[in-house]
Write a protein that holds these residues in place. Sequence first.
Motif, PDB file in Angstrom:
ATOM      1  N   SER A 270      33.564 -25.829  71.798  1.00 27.53           N
ATOM      2  CA  SER A 270      32.358 -26.067  72.511  1.00 27.53           C
ATOM      3  C   SER A 270      32.102 -27.599  72.833  1.00 27.53           C
ATOM      4  CB  SER A 270      31.308 -25.772  71.583  1.00 27.53           C
ATOM      5  OG  SER A 270      30.060 -25.925  72.414  1.00 27.53           O
ATOM      6  N   PHE A 271      31.972 -27.964  73.952  1.00 32.56           N
ATOM      7  CA  PHE A 271      31.704 -29.182  74.540  1.00 32.56           C
ATOM      8  C   PHE A 271      30.043 -29.592  74.367  1.00 32.56           C
ATOM      9  CE2 PHE A 271      35.345 -28.261  76.739  1.00 32.56           C
ATOM     10  CZ  PHE A 271      35.798 -29.549  77.245  1.00 32.56           C
ATOM     11  N   GLU A 272      29.407 -28.955  73.711  1.00 34.96           N
ATOM     12  CA  GLU A 272      27.921 -29.256  73.451  1.00 34.96           C
ATOM     13  C   GLU A 272      27.526 -28.299  72.501  1.00 34.96           C
ATOM     14  OE1 GLU A 272      23.858 -29.534  73.918  1.00 34.96           O
ATOM     15  OE2 GLU A 272      24.812 -27.689  74.437  1.00 34.96           O
ATOM     16  N   MET A 273      26.551 -28.644  71.592  1.00 35.88           N
ATOM     17  CA  MET A 273      26.008 -28.056  70.343  1.00 35.88           C
ATOM     18  C   MET A 273      25.464 -26.680  70.750  1.00 35.88           C
ATOM     19  SD  MET A 273      27.162 -29.358  67.324  1.00 35.88           S
ATOM     20  CE  MET A 273      26.334 -28.255  66.468  1.00 35.88           C
ATOM     21  N   MET A 274      24.505 -26.623  71.722  1.00 39.88           N
ATOM     22  CA  MET A 274      23.666 -25.533  71.812  1.00 39.88           C
ATOM     23  C   MET A 274      24.600 -24.548  72.653  1.00 39.88           C
ATOM     24  SD  MET A 274      20.042 -24.941  73.953  1.00 39.88           S
ATOM     25  CE  MET A 274      19.445 -26.542  73.461  1.00 39.88           C
ATOM     26  N   GLU A 275      25.864 -24.958  73.073  1.00 40.41           N
ATOM     27  CA  GLU A 275      26.679 -23.929  73.704  1.00 40.41           C
ATOM     28  C   GLU A 275      27.372 -23.126  72.792  1.00 40.41           C
ATOM     29  OE1 GLU A 275      26.656 -22.932  77.288  1.00 40.41           O
ATOM     30  OE2 GLU A 275      25.010 -24.225  77.150  1.00 40.41           O
ATOM     31  N   ALA A 276      27.583 -24.104  71.585  1.00 37.39           N
ATOM     32  CA  ALA A 276      28.491 -23.300  70.262  1.00 37.39           C
ATOM     33  C   ALA A 276      27.423 -22.128  69.880  1.00 37.39           C
ATOM     34  CB  ALA A 276      28.642 -24.538  69.450  1.00 37.39           C
ATOM     35  N   ALA A 277      26.054 -22.555  69.821  1.00 32.97           N
ATOM     36  CA  ALA A 277      25.218 -21.524  69.134  1.00 32.97           C
ATOM     37  C   ALA A 277      24.994 -20.478  70.077  1.00 32.97           C
ATOM     38  CB  ALA A 277      24.014 -22.238  69.008  1.00 32.97           C
ATOM     39  N   ARG A 278      25.100 -20.757  71.324  1.00 29.92           N
ATOM     40  CA  ARG A 278      24.594 -19.803  72.402  1.00 29.92           C
ATOM     41  C   ARG A 278      25.746 -18.588  72.615  1.00 29.92           C
ATOM     42  NH1 ARG A 278      22.081 -20.570  77.346  1.00 29.92           N
ATOM     43  NH2 ARG A 278      22.406 -22.968  76.958  1.00 29.92           N
TER      44      ARG A 278
ATOM     45  N   TYR B 220      30.198 -14.172  70.082  1.00 31.24           N
ATOM     46  CA  TYR B 220      31.623 -13.786  70.697  1.00 31.24           C
ATOM     47  C   TYR B 220      32.477 -14.097  69.472  1.00 31.24           C
ATOM     48  CZ  TYR B 220      29.897 -12.863  75.213  1.00 31.24           C
ATOM     49  OH  TYR B 220      29.071 -12.159  76.284  1.00 31.24           O
ATOM     50  N   LEU B 221      32.381 -14.987  68.527  1.00 33.43           N
ATOM     51  CA  LEU B 221      32.992 -15.293  67.463  1.00 33.43           C
ATOM     52  C   LEU B 221      33.546 -14.096  66.448  1.00 33.43           C
ATOM     53  CD1 LEU B 221      34.881 -18.001  66.783  1.00 33.43           C
ATOM     54  CD2 LEU B 221      32.894 -18.360  64.999  1.00 33.43           C
ATOM     55  N   ARG B 222      34.931 -13.873  66.162  1.00 31.62           N
ATOM     56  CA  ARG B 222      35.209 -13.087  65.077  1.00 31.62           C
ATOM     57  C   ARG B 222      34.810 -13.519  63.870  1.00 31.62           C
ATOM     58  NH1 ARG B 222      39.909 -10.933  67.322  1.00 31.62           N
ATOM     59  NH2 ARG B 222      40.544  -9.704  65.437  1.00 31.62           N
ATOM     60  N   MET B 223      34.602 -12.488  62.781  1.00 36.71           N
ATOM     61  CA  MET B 223      34.122 -12.658  61.337  1.00 36.71           C
ATOM     62  C   MET B 223      34.964 -13.918  60.731  1.00 36.71           C
ATOM     63  SD  MET B 223      31.603 -11.056  60.893  1.00 36.71           S
ATOM     64  CE  MET B 223      31.558 -10.936  59.045  1.00 36.71           C
ATOM     65  N   ASP B 224      36.149 -14.103  61.202  1.00 37.66           N
ATOM     66  CA  ASP B 224      36.939 -15.012  60.409  1.00 37.66           C
ATOM     67  C   ASP B 224      37.339 -16.065  61.500  1.00 37.66           C
ATOM     68  OD1 ASP B 224      38.483 -13.707  61.907  1.00 37.66           O
ATOM     69  OD2 ASP B 224      40.275 -13.563  60.568  1.00 37.66           O
ATOM     70  N   GLY B 225      36.569 -16.360  62.630  1.00 40.70           N
ATOM     71  CA  GLY B 225      36.824 -17.289  63.512  1.00 40.70           C
ATOM     72  C   GLY B 225      36.600 -18.650  63.235  1.00 40.70           C
ATOM     73  N   GLN B 226      36.802 -19.541  64.171  1.00 46.29           N
ATOM     74  CA  GLN B 226      36.701 -21.049  64.236  1.00 46.29           C
ATOM     75  C   GLN B 226      36.040 -21.602  65.169  1.00 46.29           C
ATOM     76  OE1 GLN B 226      38.156 -23.365  61.582  1.00 46.29           O
ATOM     77  NE2 GLN B 226      36.623 -24.478  62.426  1.00 46.29           N
ATOM     78  N   ILE B 227      35.064 -22.405  64.856  1.00 43.00           N
ATOM     79  CA  ILE B 227      34.247 -23.193  65.884  1.00 43.00           C
ATOM     80  C   ILE B 227      34.898 -24.537  65.927  1.00 43.00           C
ATOM     81  CG2 ILE B 227      32.225 -24.268  66.817  1.00 43.00           C
ATOM     82  CD1 ILE B 227      30.579 -21.599  65.764  1.00 43.00           C
ATOM     83  N   VAL B 228      35.280 -25.024  66.944  1.00 43.59           N
ATOM     84  CA  VAL B 228      35.626 -26.582  67.209  1.00 43.59           C
ATOM     85  C   VAL B 228      34.648 -27.178  68.062  1.00 43.59           C
ATOM     86  CG1 VAL B 228      37.458 -28.089  67.836  1.00 43.59           C
ATOM     87  CG2 VAL B 228      38.065 -26.205  66.852  1.00 43.59           C
ATOM     88  N   THR B 229      33.412 -28.049  67.669  1.00 44.70           N
ATOM     89  CA  THR B 229      32.748 -28.595  68.523  1.00 44.70           C
ATOM     90  C   THR B 229      32.411 -29.962  68.549  1.00 44.70           C
ATOM     91  OG1 THR B 229      30.373 -28.037  69.294  1.00 44.70           O
ATOM     92  CG2 THR B 229      30.778 -28.001  67.077  1.00 44.70           C
ATOM     93  N   ASN B 230      31.927 -30.437  69.709  1.00 47.14           N
ATOM     94  CA  ASN B 230      31.312 -31.871  70.001  1.00 47.14           C
ATOM     95  C   ASN B 230      29.805 -31.624  69.375  1.00 47.14           C
ATOM     96  OD1 ASN B 230      30.647 -34.046  70.971  1.00 47.14           O
ATOM     97  ND2 ASN B 230      30.804 -33.695  73.110  1.00 47.14           N
ATOM     98  N   THR B 231      29.554 -32.826  68.798  1.00 46.95           N
ATOM     99  CA  THR B 231      28.226 -32.718  68.365  1.00 46.95           C
ATOM    100  C   THR B 231      27.080 -33.305  69.319  1.00 46.95           C
ATOM    101  OG1 THR B 231      28.422 -34.888  67.074  1.00 46.95           O
ATOM    102  CG2 THR B 231      28.840 -33.050  65.747  1.00 46.95           C
TER     103      THR B 231
ATOM    104  N   LYS C 270      33.097 -20.834  60.139  1.00 42.91           N
ATOM    105  CA  LYS C 270      33.952 -22.203  59.832  1.00 42.91           C
ATOM    106  C   LYS C 270      33.654 -23.211  61.005  1.00 42.91           C
ATOM    107  CE  LYS C 270      37.645 -19.870  59.513  1.00 42.91           C
ATOM    108  NZ  LYS C 270      38.909 -19.244  59.165  1.00 42.91           N
ATOM    109  N   VAL C 271      33.051 -24.358  61.031  1.00 45.29           N
ATOM    110  CA  VAL C 271      32.650 -25.022  61.867  1.00 45.29           C
ATOM    111  C   VAL C 271      33.281 -26.690  61.854  1.00 45.29           C
ATOM    112  CG1 VAL C 271      30.844 -26.578  62.958  1.00 45.29           C
ATOM    113  CG2 VAL C 271      30.328 -24.119  62.114  1.00 45.29           C
ATOM    114  N   ASP C 272      34.006 -26.839  62.685  1.00 44.67           N
ATOM    115  CA  ASP C 272      34.793 -28.279  63.007  1.00 44.67           C
ATOM    116  C   ASP C 272      33.872 -29.045  63.896  1.00 44.67           C
ATOM    117  OD1 ASP C 272      36.552 -30.363  62.675  1.00 44.67           O
ATOM    118  OD2 ASP C 272      38.333 -29.373  62.904  1.00 44.67           O
TER     119      ASP C 272
END
Length: 193
Positions: free
Chosen positions: A74-82, A86-97, A126-128
Amino acid sequence: MSTKNIMIVGVGGQGSLLASKMLGHVLLAAGYDVKVSEVHGMSQRGGSVVTYVRYGEKVHSPIIDLGEADFIVSFEMMEAARYLPYLRMDGQIVTNTQQIDPMPVLTGAAEYPEDLTGKLKATGVKVDAMDCLALAEEAGSAKAVNLVLLGRLSKYFDLPEEAWMKSLEAIVPAKFVEMNKKAFALGRDYTEK
């Protein structure tokens, strides 16, 4: 191997399409079947932009359904939340703050949610998260946020750094290659202070 799913989400003009093109290139060069699908929305007006990147032995469809994404970049925090559903239970978010105010916030009709990183982590995913804009500016251009994010994402892949560099050189215009390599390295090597 089973098909892996990556969603790249952001706001128009942030470079998410170049990021998906480079990601597709590096995975194709590694011998995977790759499907890339772009959903533009109102990208020209600062609206949401979503790209699906699917790879594996044989990929039949470019679309990622709810609960199927292994990664959300995600290039932007609200987009990560939006796009969290779609994320799997064991998925990973890599996001710009970075926070980019959408139209309802700009017009005063809504407020930007506070502490989205904390709220995402509270869901158990999991959030990076890191300030990719600051790292991009350190590399030489605010427009290099996409390469900072790809650098970070590369840590989760069993592909040599040289493979990423070959794709970067193939996709990025020559005059921007060195600056983008620096942005990639800053994202890859980032550690929280």
